[in-house]
Scaffold this motif. Sequence first.
Motif, PDB file in Angstrom:
ATOM      1  N   ARG A 132      17.166   2.571  11.355  1.00 40.63           N
ATOM      2  CA  ARG A 132      16.046   2.100  10.433  1.00 40.63           C
ATOM      3  C   ARG A 132      16.131   2.023   8.942  1.00 40.63           C
ATOM      4  NH1 ARG A 132      12.766   6.203  13.981  1.00 40.63           N
ATOM      5  NH2 ARG A 132      13.056   5.472  15.763  1.00 40.63           N
ATOM      6  N   PRO A 133      16.365   1.014   8.157  1.00 40.88           N
ATOM      7  CA  PRO A 133      17.057   1.111   7.024  1.00 40.88           C
ATOM      8  C   PRO A 133      16.638   0.715   6.002  1.00 40.88           C
ATOM      9  CG  PRO A 133      16.119  -1.889   7.755  1.00 40.88           C
ATOM     10  CD  PRO A 133      15.879  -0.809   8.865  1.00 40.88           C
ATOM     11  N   GLY A 134      15.175   1.568   5.812  1.00 36.33           N
ATOM     12  CA  GLY A 134      14.176   2.349   4.951  1.00 36.33           C
ATOM     13  C   GLY A 134      13.260   0.862   4.443  1.00 36.33           C
ATOM     14  N   TYR A 135      12.101   1.274   3.968  1.00 33.97           N
ATOM     15  CA  TYR A 135      10.717  -0.050   3.518  1.00 33.97           C
ATOM     16  C   TYR A 135      11.393  -0.676   2.685  1.00 33.97           C
ATOM     17  CZ  TYR A 135       7.745   1.619   7.561  1.00 33.97           C
ATOM     18  OH  TYR A 135       6.568   1.764   8.177  1.00 33.97           O
ATOM     19  N   THR A 157       1.992   1.405   3.400  1.00 38.48           N
ATOM     20  CA  THR A 157       1.323   0.704   2.170  1.00 38.48           C
ATOM     21  C   THR A 157       1.619   1.876   0.703  1.00 38.48           C
ATOM     22  OG1 THR A 157      -0.853   0.662   3.848  1.00 38.48           O
ATOM     23  CG2 THR A 157      -0.757   0.757   1.713  1.00 38.48           C
ATOM     24  N   TYR A 158       2.201   2.378   1.688  1.00 41.25           N
ATOM     25  CA  TYR A 158       2.918   3.470  -0.317  1.00 41.25           C
ATOM     26  C   TYR A 158       3.734   2.429  -0.569  1.00 41.25           C
ATOM     27  CZ  TYR A 158       4.916   7.513  -2.809  1.00 41.25           C
ATOM     28  OH  TYR A 158       5.003   7.042  -3.826  1.00 41.25           O
ATOM     29  N   GLU A 202       4.618   1.075  -3.817  1.00 45.67           N
ATOM     30  CA  GLU A 202       5.997   1.052  -4.763  1.00 45.67           C
ATOM     31  C   GLU A 202       6.769  -0.362  -5.367  1.00 45.67           C
ATOM     32  OE1 GLU A 202       7.346   4.879  -5.371  1.00 45.67           O
ATOM     33  OE2 GLU A 202       5.015   5.241  -5.770  1.00 45.67           O
ATOM     34  N   ARG A 203       6.640  -1.092  -3.866  1.00 52.96           N
ATOM     35  CA  ARG A 203       7.531  -2.044  -4.281  1.00 52.96           C
ATOM     36  C   ARG A 203       6.553  -3.528  -5.498  1.00 52.96           C
ATOM     37  NH1 ARG A 203       9.335  -6.150  -5.162  1.00 52.96           N
ATOM     38  NH2 ARG A 203      10.722  -7.407  -4.252  1.00 52.96           N
ATOM     39  N   ARG A 204       5.391  -3.297  -5.264  1.00 51.16           N
ATOM     40  CA  ARG A 204       4.458  -4.001  -5.969  1.00 51.16           C
ATOM     41  C   ARG A 204       5.378  -4.342  -7.774  1.00 51.16           C
ATOM     42  NH1 ARG A 204      -1.274  -2.335  -5.714  1.00 51.16           N
ATOM     43  NH2 ARG A 204      -0.669  -3.224  -3.430  1.00 51.16           N
ATOM     44  N   THR A 219       6.672  -9.199  -2.123  1.00 48.04           N
ATOM     45  CA  THR A 219       5.575  -8.849  -1.997  1.00 48.04           C
ATOM     46  C   THR A 219       4.232  -8.662  -1.092  1.00 48.04           C
ATOM     47  OG1 THR A 219       5.972  -8.011  -3.882  1.00 48.04           O
ATOM     48  CG2 THR A 219       3.998  -7.728  -3.340  1.00 48.04           C
ATOM     49  N   VAL A 220       3.848  -8.104  -0.293  1.00 49.50           N
ATOM     50  CA  VAL A 220       2.706  -8.364   0.809  1.00 49.50           C
ATOM     51  C   VAL A 220       1.455  -9.226   0.338  1.00 49.50           C
ATOM     52  CG1 VAL A 220       1.210  -7.369   3.163  1.00 49.50           C
ATOM     53  CG2 VAL A 220       4.522  -6.308   2.524  1.00 49.50           C
ATOM     54  N   PRO A 221       1.473 -10.505   0.787  1.00 50.78           N
ATOM     55  CA  PRO A 221       0.037 -10.609   0.411  1.00 50.78           C
ATOM     56  C   PRO A 221      -1.460 -10.081   0.710  1.00 50.78           C
ATOM     57  CG  PRO A 221       0.753 -12.102   1.622  1.00 50.78           C
ATOM     58  CD  PRO A 221       2.027 -11.128   1.544  1.00 50.78           C
TER      59      PRO A 221
END
Length: 197
Positions: free
Chosen positions: A70-73, A145-146, A150-152, A162-164
């Motif tokens: 599990r490499p992390g989100y 979602t968090y 954070e990634r946005r 980035t998730v659309p």
Amino acid sequence: MPSHDLHASYLDYLARTGRGNTAYWTAARSFFARWPDPAAWADEPLPVRLSANGSTRPLITFLILHGGLRPGYDYLLERKFSSSWREVQGCQVGTDLALFLSTAEQLGFAERVRLATASQVPARLLIQTGRPLNRLTDRDIDAFTYACVERRNEPATDGGTTVPPSATPVGCCSISRSCPPRQPPHPGSPSRIGCAG
């Protein structure tokens, strides 16, 4: 699974799929020498995890899909999965993604939307949680979602995404809850042997 077993399994996988070459073998040997327990790699800072070269990334993908890594989100959001459909075949992640696509089709989603959504949201959720699609929880959705929030505002590296809006975690959750309970695999089914989760 002990690292020597994972190493041997990876070499066998390369041989079976006809992808083995000296660069891949050397990369695998170096990876396991540095991280005998691949979970220790997942604890490294993101720049270290992203620094894997082209000969090491196939190993990391193998460990994610077949070794329960599990490499992390943060890492998963920096990697594209639209090109990994062949890799998930025969693994539990692939089984759940097929269920997701089937259910999304029944709900009337266009093929382009189904494929884009599956590779962007449920694939990452399935990998990081290690749970089947119909056992994802609100807490799982919130965590992803968090990570997206954070990634946005962070610059993408190496084709990160980035998730659309059309592929939101909430939308994924709605589809996953429409999925029927998964039937248990037949004893000894090869799709369950060594797969993530």
